[in-house]
Write a protein that holds these residues in place. Structure first.
Motif, PDB file in Angstrom:
ATOM      1  N   ILE A  99     -92.532  53.068-117.293  1.00 27.17           N
ATOM      2  CA  ILE A  99     -92.619  53.728-115.932  1.00 27.17           C
ATOM      3  C   ILE A  99     -92.169  52.656-115.013  1.00 27.17           C
ATOM      4  N   GLU A 100     -91.376  53.279-114.072  1.00 25.53           N
ATOM      5  CA  GLU A 100     -90.852  52.181-112.938  1.00 25.53           C
ATOM      6  C   GLU A 100     -92.021  51.896-112.153  1.00 25.53           C
ATOM      7  N   LYS A 101     -91.902  50.573-111.598  1.00 27.63           N
ATOM      8  CA  LYS A 101     -92.774  49.930-110.412  1.00 27.63           C
ATOM      9  C   LYS A 101     -92.327  50.491-109.144  1.00 27.63           C
ATOM     10  N   PRO A 102     -93.143  50.543-107.978  1.00 28.61           N
ATOM     11  CA  PRO A 102     -94.554  50.296-108.288  1.00 28.61           C
ATOM     12  C   PRO A 102     -95.588  51.289-108.604  1.00 28.61           C
ATOM     13  N   LEU A 103     -96.741  50.923-108.617  1.00 27.95           N
ATOM     14  CA  LEU A 103     -97.657  52.287-109.340  1.00 27.95           C
ATOM     15  C   LEU A 103     -97.904  53.328-108.123  1.00 27.95           C
ATOM     16  N   GLY A 104     -97.535  53.088-106.890  1.00 28.64           N
ATOM     17  CA  GLY A 104     -97.674  54.220-106.019  1.00 28.64           C
ATOM     18  C   GLY A 104     -96.976  53.772-104.681  1.00 28.64           C
ATOM     19  N   GLU A 105     -97.373  54.433-103.635  1.00 29.67           N
ATOM     20  CA  GLU A 105     -96.710  53.925-102.221  1.00 29.67           C
ATOM     21  C   GLU A 105     -97.435  52.908-101.367  1.00 29.67           C
ATOM     22  N   ASN A 106     -98.870  52.793-102.051  1.00 28.74           N
ATOM     23  CA  ASN A 106     -99.579  51.712-101.361  1.00 28.74           C
ATOM     24  C   ASN A 106    -100.539  51.615-102.283  1.00 28.74           C
ATOM     25  N   MET A 151     -97.567  22.745-109.201  1.00 23.48           N
ATOM     26  CA  MET A 151     -97.178  23.628-107.933  1.00 23.48           C
ATOM     27  C   MET A 151     -96.045  24.638-108.701  1.00 23.48           C
ATOM     28  N   ILE A 152     -96.167  25.770-107.891  1.00 17.77           N
ATOM     29  CA  ILE A 152     -95.099  26.745-108.131  1.00 17.77           C
ATOM     30  C   ILE A 152     -94.610  27.402-106.901  1.00 17.77           C
ATOM     31  N   ARG A 153     -93.403  27.667-106.773  1.00 19.30           N
ATOM     32  CA  ARG A 153     -92.713  28.163-105.632  1.00 19.30           C
ATOM     33  C   ARG A 153     -91.748  29.450-105.904  1.00 19.30           C
ATOM     34  N   GLY A 154     -91.946  30.377-105.103  1.00 20.74           N
ATOM     35  CA  GLY A 154     -91.240  31.477-105.481  1.00 20.74           C
ATOM     36  C   GLY A 154     -90.082  31.774-104.114  1.00 20.74           C
ATOM     37  N   THR A 155     -88.894  32.363-104.419  1.00 18.27           N
ATOM     38  CA  THR A 155     -88.309  32.485-103.358  1.00 18.27           C
ATOM     39  C   THR A 155     -87.254  33.680-103.907  1.00 18.27           C
ATOM     40  N   MET A 156     -87.433  34.645-102.738  1.00 18.83           N
ATOM     41  CA  MET A 156     -86.443  35.936-102.896  1.00 18.83           C
ATOM     42  C   MET A 156     -85.890  36.160-101.493  1.00 18.83           C
ATOM     43  N   LEU A 157     -84.558  36.112-101.791  1.00 17.55           N
ATOM     44  CA  LEU A 157     -83.339  36.239-100.507  1.00 17.55           C
ATOM     45  C   LEU A 157     -82.673  37.438-100.813  1.00 17.55           C
ATOM     46  N   SER A 171     -90.808  42.851-103.471  1.00 20.80           N
ATOM     47  CA  SER A 171     -91.205  41.616-103.790  1.00 20.80           C
ATOM     48  C   SER A 171     -92.186  41.553-104.756  1.00 20.80           C
ATOM     49  N   ILE A 172     -92.941  42.557-105.324  1.00 19.38           N
ATOM     50  CA  ILE A 172     -93.704  42.540-106.345  1.00 19.38           C
ATOM     51  C   ILE A 172     -92.967  41.957-107.686  1.00 19.38           C
ATOM     52  N   HIS A 173     -91.589  42.085-107.793  1.00 18.81           N
ATOM     53  CA  HIS A 173     -91.130  41.415-108.675  1.00 18.81           C
ATOM     54  C   HIS A 173     -91.147  39.808-108.914  1.00 18.81           C
ATOM     55  N   ALA A 309     -99.886  44.003-107.766  1.00 19.13           N
ATOM     56  CA  ALA A 309     -99.828  44.917-106.490  1.00 19.13           C
ATOM     57  C   ALA A 309    -100.880  44.296-105.422  1.00 19.13           C
ATOM     58  N   GLU A 310    -102.075  43.943-106.108  1.00 18.02           N
ATOM     59  CA  GLU A 310    -103.077  43.632-105.058  1.00 18.02           C
ATOM     60  C   GLU A 310    -102.760  42.336-104.392  1.00 18.02           C
ATOM     61  N   LEU A 311    -102.139  41.385-105.154  1.00 22.84           N
ATOM     62  CA  LEU A 311    -101.752  40.229-104.502  1.00 22.84           C
ATOM     63  C   LEU A 311    -100.572  40.567-103.312  1.00 22.84           C
ATOM     64  N   VAL A 312     -99.723  41.566-103.728  1.00 21.65           N
ATOM     65  CA  VAL A 312     -98.613  41.643-102.810  1.00 21.65           C
ATOM     66  C   VAL A 312     -99.289  42.569-101.510  1.00 21.65           C
ATOM     67  N   ALA A 313    -100.173  43.504-101.966  1.00 22.95           N
ATOM     68  CA  ALA A 313    -100.790  44.061-100.604  1.00 22.95           C
ATOM     69  C   ALA A 313    -101.466  43.020 -99.620  1.00 22.95           C
ATOM     70  N   VAL A 314    -102.362  42.074-100.297  1.00 25.52           N
ATOM     71  CA  VAL A 314    -102.662  40.969 -99.395  1.00 25.52           C
ATOM     72  C   VAL A 314    -101.724  40.284 -98.456  1.00 25.52           C
ATOM     73  N   LEU A 315    -100.578  39.955 -99.156  1.00 23.20           N
ATOM     74  CA  LEU A 315     -99.402  39.264 -98.319  1.00 23.20           C
ATOM     75  C   LEU A 315     -98.792  40.243 -97.409  1.00 23.20           C
ATOM     76  N   ALA A 316     -98.691  41.446 -97.733  1.00 29.93           N
ATOM     77  CA  ALA A 316     -98.146  42.378 -96.783  1.00 29.93           C
ATOM     78  C   ALA A 316     -99.080  42.394 -95.639  1.00 29.93           C
ATOM     79  N   SER A 317    -100.296  41.977 -95.373  1.00 29.92           N
ATOM     80  CA  SER A 317    -100.864  41.975 -94.228  1.00 29.92           C
ATOM     81  C   SER A 317    -100.839  43.381 -93.681  1.00 29.92           C
ATOM     82  N   GLY A 318    -101.273  44.467 -94.113  1.00 32.69           N
ATOM     83  CA  GLY A 318    -101.524  45.580 -93.401  1.00 32.69           C
ATOM     84  C   GLY A 318    -100.221  46.560 -93.313  1.00 32.69           C
ATOM     85  N   GLU A 319     -99.065  46.070 -93.885  1.00 30.82           N
ATOM     86  CA  GLU A 319     -97.900  46.953 -94.037  1.00 30.82           C
ATOM     87  C   GLU A 319     -98.347  47.971 -95.166  1.00 30.82           C
TER      88      GLU A 319
END
Length: 323
Positions: A99-106, A151-157, A171-173, A309-319
């Motif tokens: 199945i395609e990501k994400p697992l839902g709209e939120n 250290m690990i650093r990720g960049t998405m432009l 950005s979940i990718h 997704a849990e990590l992304v949700a935290v970084l989204a800060s309310g989005e």
């Protein structure tokens, strides 16, 4: 013996550009192994894509597909708002799903879908294709011969990606790829180094600190409208550093450094097809091989996808709001 019956549900841009050619390539490389049906509500689109790839069957209704074709497995590539309902429908048939990501709209929907899959016992692979990027295996093999990461650093432009769900749906990718390399990651209580309120009304830009186990420090940069398209993960430890450029939107490349010298430099072949370069084919091949052999599906499953997704949700800060 007839081949396994594989349903590809969804014939939109993403499916027709990446998943359909991947399924077709698998069929061509494994003659007689699979029989393919394409299903989408748009009859003209379904006919066009099925004819382009030589798929055996076409349907415009999922219930008709299930009754007449009786798939042994399904690949589901649909818009997020209708994905959850479709997956719940297909879980009743107890056949393996990709199945395609994400697992839902939120995050609330994601938790509920993960719970439903878990309760059903149906094997499900979530399409987070960076885990199958051709460069990732090279990177992991090289890193395994070195010491622990510090250290690990990720960049998405991206260019002109102003959609409000960019962090949640795209950005979940990046975050999932970083977890695949470094293990579980989490947001830190120190928060981001850039206040989203300073981004001139666009709160999808992020520069965030994260952390992993054993003192691993991390950093994430997400710039959806910076005018450049690039994805890269940098990993570093004592006396070594590695850069992995994914094969999404550009050629993959893996570069490893020790003591100031470049000791590893591998790149995508110049003629590599996009669906191969970005990991979709390897993902499809791993899924269909497991289905045919009756083996467990590879990662990421719903629990892996939910952790990212849990990590992304935290970084989204309310989005991304629970509902």
């Amino acid at each position: 013996m007839a081949g396994h019956r594989i349903a590809l549900i969804g014939a939109g841009w993403h499916s027709s550009t990446h998943h359909a050619p991947a399924v077709a390539q698998y069929r061509d490389e494994h003659p007689g192994a699979v029989e393919i049906a394409l299903c989408d509500r748009d009859a003209a689109r379904t006919a066009e894509i099925a004819e382009r790839h030589g798929f055996d069957h076409r349907f415009t209704d999922v219930d008709t597909l299930r009754d007449r074709f009786r798939p042994d497995a399904a690949i589901v590539v649909l818009p997020v708002p209708i994905m959850a309902e479709m997956v719940a429908h297909l879980l009743e048939d107890a056949v393996p799903l990709l199945i395609e990501k994400p697992l839902g709209e939120n995050i609330g929907q994601a938790r509920r879908m993960a719970a439903a899959v878990r309760d059903s016992g149906v094997p499900v692979l979530v399409s987070l294709n960076r885990r199958f990027d051709p460069g990732l295996r090279i990177a992991l093999d090289w890193l395994s011969a070195r010491g622990p990461l510090r250290m690990i650093r990720g960049t998405m432009l991206r260019a002109r990606r102003v959609d409000p769900q960019f962090i949640w749906s795209t950005s979940i990718h990046l975050l999932d790829l970083m977890c695949a390399i470094a293990g579980p990651l989490r947001a830190t209580d120190r928060g981001g180094v850039v206040d989203p309120a300073c981004m001139d009304g666009d709160d999808s830009w992020r520069m965030e600190r994260i952390e992993g186990d054993h003192g691993l420090a991390g950093f994430v940069e997400i710039m959806p409208a910076c005018g450049r398209i690039m994805e890269c993960v940098r990993c570093a430890g004592d006396h070594f550093c590695l850069d992995l450029f994914t094969g999404t939107h550009h050629d993959w490349r893996v570069a490893g450094y020790e003591e100031g010298d470049c000791v590893l430099d591998e790149r995508a072949p110049t003629d590599q097809a996009e669906h191969v370069r970005n990991g979709t084919y390897a993902e499809t091949e791993a899924f269909l091989r497991a289905v045919r052999e009756g083996m467990p599906l590879p990662s990421p499953g719903v629990d892996d996808a939910l952790a990212s997704a849990e990590l992304v949700a935290v970084l989204a800060s309310g989005e991304v709001r629970d509902s």
